[in-house]
Write a protein that holds these residues in place. Structure first.
Motif, mmCIF file in Angstrom:
data_model
loop_
_atom_site.group_PDB
_atom_site.id
_atom_site.type_symbol
_atom_site.label_atom_id
_atom_site.label_comp_id
_atom_site.label_asym_id
_atom_site.label_seq_id
_atom_site.Cartn_x
_atom_site.Cartn_y
_atom_site.Cartn_z
ATOM 1 N N HIS A 143 21.289 -0.462 -14.635
ATOM 2 C CA HIS A 143 22.345 -0.691 -15.398
ATOM 3 C C HIS A 143 22.358 -2.235 -15.858
ATOM 4 N N ALA A 144 22.330 -3.083 -14.753
ATOM 5 C CA ALA A 144 22.358 -4.611 -15.062
ATOM 6 C C ALA A 144 21.104 -4.689 -16.051
ATOM 7 N N GLY A 145 20.056 -4.290 -15.857
ATOM 8 C CA GLY A 145 18.976 -4.380 -16.756
ATOM 9 C C GLY A 145 19.045 -4.029 -18.327
ATOM 10 N N LEU A 146 19.564 -2.622 -18.377
ATOM 11 C CA LEU A 146 19.865 -2.025 -19.681
ATOM 12 C C LEU A 146 21.109 -2.582 -20.361
ATOM 13 N N ASP A 147 21.991 -2.954 -19.534
ATOM 14 C CA ASP A 147 23.410 -3.445 -20.405
ATOM 15 C C ASP A 147 23.166 -4.723 -21.245
ATOM 16 N N ASP A 148 22.124 -5.445 -20.921
ATOM 17 C CA ASP A 148 22.019 -6.614 -21.856
ATOM 18 C C ASP A 148 20.806 -6.569 -22.472
ATOM 19 N N VAL A 149 20.330 -5.353 -23.004
ATOM 20 C CA VAL A 149 19.244 -5.208 -23.715
ATOM 21 C C VAL A 149 19.414 -5.534 -25.263
ATOM 22 N N THR A 150 18.532 -6.301 -25.971
ATOM 23 C CA THR A 150 18.497 -6.599 -27.228
ATOM 24 C C THR A 150 16.867 -6.248 -27.583
ATOM 25 N N VAL A 151 16.843 -5.831 -28.963
ATOM 26 C CA VAL A 151 15.206 -5.594 -29.326
ATOM 27 C C VAL A 151 14.844 -6.786 -29.936
ATOM 28 N N ASN A 152 13.627 -7.220 -29.728
ATOM 29 C CA ASN A 152 12.766 -8.380 -30.167
ATOM 30 C C ASN A 152 12.322 -7.989 -31.492
ATOM 31 N N GLU A 153 12.680 -8.703 -32.779
ATOM 32 C CA GLU A 153 12.342 -8.120 -33.871
ATOM 33 C C GLU A 153 10.629 -8.235 -34.081
ATOM 34 N N ALA A 154 10.307 -9.379 -33.657
ATOM 35 C CA ALA A 154 8.949 -10.021 -33.705
ATOM 36 C C ALA A 154 8.020 -8.954 -33.312
ATOM 37 N N SER A 155 8.397 -8.217 -32.137
ATOM 38 C CA SER A 155 7.598 -7.356 -31.426
ATOM 39 C C SER A 155 7.989 -5.713 -31.721
ATOM 40 N N ASP A 156 8.914 -5.574 -32.578
ATOM 41 C CA ASP A 156 9.222 -4.242 -33.030
ATOM 42 C C ASP A 156 8.104 -3.380 -33.549
#
Length: 588
Positions: A55-68
């Motif tokens: 939960h702690a790891g997923l709660d702070d996720v954002t996608v890195n556009e450069a590696s999308d």
């Protein structure tokens, strides 16, 4: 990217966010539901720990556009789906763990819980890999400043929790920085230790997990952090319940770096003070791991071997573990080899002390220690040609004292190994500390048996004890020397040898100068020695012919009982006339 591509990316992003939200909600619901489970509470705690980590790891996720990209998105969505599926399987186990709908037996339930816990651990590891690849970053990568000296507990709590968030979800470099920062504050402020144990959700669990981190730097820093916490006795139980012992022993037994092994051994030493947690160490194979370190002492190095010996010394406080070490783990030959061949003197001294400790209190164990050559190995440390320092020799003398002197059956082996010659040499030539240890050994030997006293008389101890009495400044040393001499002279053969030297009797009488207000213990033993000597004609003759006989008469005149008895045995009034003649000549 065209309009169509942007729309597809937007749809994919929404799907990703939706899957992420669903996974987070599923995890929160399962953590809440699992609190009602009453069977196998420790396994459920492990499952909750891993759910909280996810939960702690997923709660702070954002996608890195450069590696999308599709591959990254598919991997992340696959992970989210797997988390939801595993959480669903775990949720079905909650009613079975409440004891109300119990059908398939405890063994089956325990197995199912193990499978779920392992799957959640694998998901957490996969999430870490995705973070490390750079495909995901933290949405709130703020750097929290370290609170200053005297900061409130709330400020400390905020900072420490931020460090643990980085430990849970950060990439390799972030974890290295976070563990190093954590150690700094743990060393500097006890409040941080309390915060980690009491205020950080699964703080101990995170550190235990990092103990087996493949990144050696993170592993070593985690070991140091746990060691700091273990320095506070109030928190050791939290570490043990949190599962710290098994991974620490695996560090000792595996191919970890040398620095990690040293920290692991020092940590175990703290955890086993006063034999606390000894059973837990033994149950996880700790005895074997520690003895392996001692066996390979050349490669292990002095610091690691010393730490391992200290842990073993703590463990032998439990009789059952001591018997296991001797009978099944073959600890005695390992320690005998270490006491002979260790390059590090501190390790050698600890090995000798440990052998003496193992042998104490159990005659069968003592016999094993003796049969393995422990006495001979210790006596070899005392060899004149040995390059060992005085400190190592003092350690050998102390270990021999503890191992042999309280058990007469071992004295024959000790004398046969040449111990008497070594003690006599150091009584004559040792530095002050080593000389005192040799005197103590001689004093103890004099109270073992008549045969030992005879052997000491034949070796030449009596003249050395007399010389020591004249040279010693310490009251304790003079008393031990006088008592040892008295014990030796109580043997007829030694008395005959002693009076053959005029100087021996004269020196004792010289030491009886009545210059003290109170008769010291050493002088009382010297009077007892003269009492033994006065039993023979030759002894009485030597006393009467000494120029220092006046000291004895003066003591008799002050009503010292033993002095009066000796004077009476020497001839009473006839002797008094001799005394008066001597004194008259001295005054003239």
């Amino acid at each position: 990217m065209g309009e169509e591509g942007r729309e597809e990316a937007a749809r994919a992003g929404k799907d990703e966010q939706g899957s992420l939200a669903a996974a987070l909600e599923t995890i929160r619901a399962l953590v809440s539901d699992s609190l009602s489970a009453s069977l196998f509470p420790f396994k459920w705690q492990l499952i909750r720990d891993r759910l909280n980590r996810l939960h702690a790891g997923l709660d702070d996720v954002t996608v890195n556009e450069a590696s999308d990209g599709g591959e990254r998105r598919d991997a992340f969505l696959g992970l989210l789906q797997a988390v939801v599926e595993t959480a669903g399987e775990a949720r079905e186990l909650v009613p079975r763990s409440q004891g109300r709908h119990y059908r398939d037996g405890k063994l089956r339930l325990r197995s199912d819980l193990d499978v779920v816990a392992a799957a959640l651990g694998a998901h957490a590891a996969r999430l870490d890999e995705i973070y490390t690849s750079g495909a995901l970053t933290r949405a709130r990568a703020l750097v929290v400043s370290r609170p200053g000296a005297g900061a409130s507990r709330d400020d400390v709590r905020f900072y420490v929790r931020d460090l643990f968030a980085r430990l849970r979800v950060g990439a390799a470099e972030m974890r290295r920085e976070a563990t190093a920062a954590l150690n700094e504050v743990l060393h500097d402020d006890e409040k941080c230790v309390r915060v980690v144990v009491s205020d950080v959700a699964d703080g101990i669990g995170v550190l235990v997990w990092l103990l087996e981190c493949p990144d050696a730097c993170v592993q070593e820093e985690a070991l140091e952090a746990v060691s700091v916490i273990a320095g506070f006795g109030a928190y050791r139980a939290d570490l043990v319940v949190g599962g710290v012992i098994a991974p620490v022993i695996r560090v000792l037994d595996a191919g970890a770096r040398h620095a990690a092994k040293e920290r692991a051994a020092r940590l175990l030493c703290k955890l086993t003070e006063n034999s606390d947690n000894a059973w837990a160490i033994a149950a996880h194979g700790g005895v074997t791991a520690l003895l392996n370190v001692c066996t390979d002492h050349g490669a292990s190095g002095g610091e690691l071997v010393c730490a391992a010996c200290r842990v073993l010394r703590n463990l032998v406080g439990v009789d059952e573990i001591k018997k296991y070490m001797v009978a099944e783990a073959s600890a005695v030959p390992v320690l005998v080899s270490l006491s002979q061949g260790a390059a590090d003197e501190a390790a050698q001294i600890l090995a000798m002390e440990l052998l003496a400790t193992i042998a104490s209190g159990d005659s069968s164990v003592r016999e094993v220690v003796l049969q393995e050559g422990a006495v001979e190995s210790m006596v070899r440390v005392l060899d004149r040609g040995s390059l060992r320092s005085s400190k190592a020799r003092e350690g050998a003398l102390r270990a021999i004292d503890a191992l042999c002197f309280s058990w007469p059956g071992s004295i024959g082996r000790l004398v046969g190994a040449g111990f008497l010659d070594r003690v006599l040499f150091f009584l004559r030539n040792g530095d002050s500390t080593l000389q005192h240890c040799a005197l103590k050994a001689a004093h103890r030997l004099c109270h073992v048996s008549e045969d030992t006293k005879k052997a000491m008389g034949d070796a030449g101890f009596m003249p050395e004890l007399v010389s020591f009495l004249h040279a010693a400044k310490s009251l304790e040393a003079r008393e031990m020397a006088a008592e040892a001499l008295c014990a030796m002279v109580s043997v007829h053969r030694n008395r005959k040898r002693f009076v053959q030297e005029d100087r021996n009797v004269a020196q004792i009488l010289q030491l009886l100068r009545p210059d003290d207000e109170k008769l010291s213990p050493a002088k009382r033993f010297l009077l007892s020695t003269l009492m033994h000597l006065s039993d023979s004609t030759s002894g009485r003759r030597k006393i009467m012919s000494s120029e220092h006989i006046g000291n004895l008469e003066r003591l008799a005149e002050t009503n010292v009982t033993d002095a009066k008895k000796i004077v009476k045995k020497l001839g009473g009034s006839k002797l008094r006339n001799i005394f008066h003649g001597i004194w008259s000549r001295q005054k003239a």
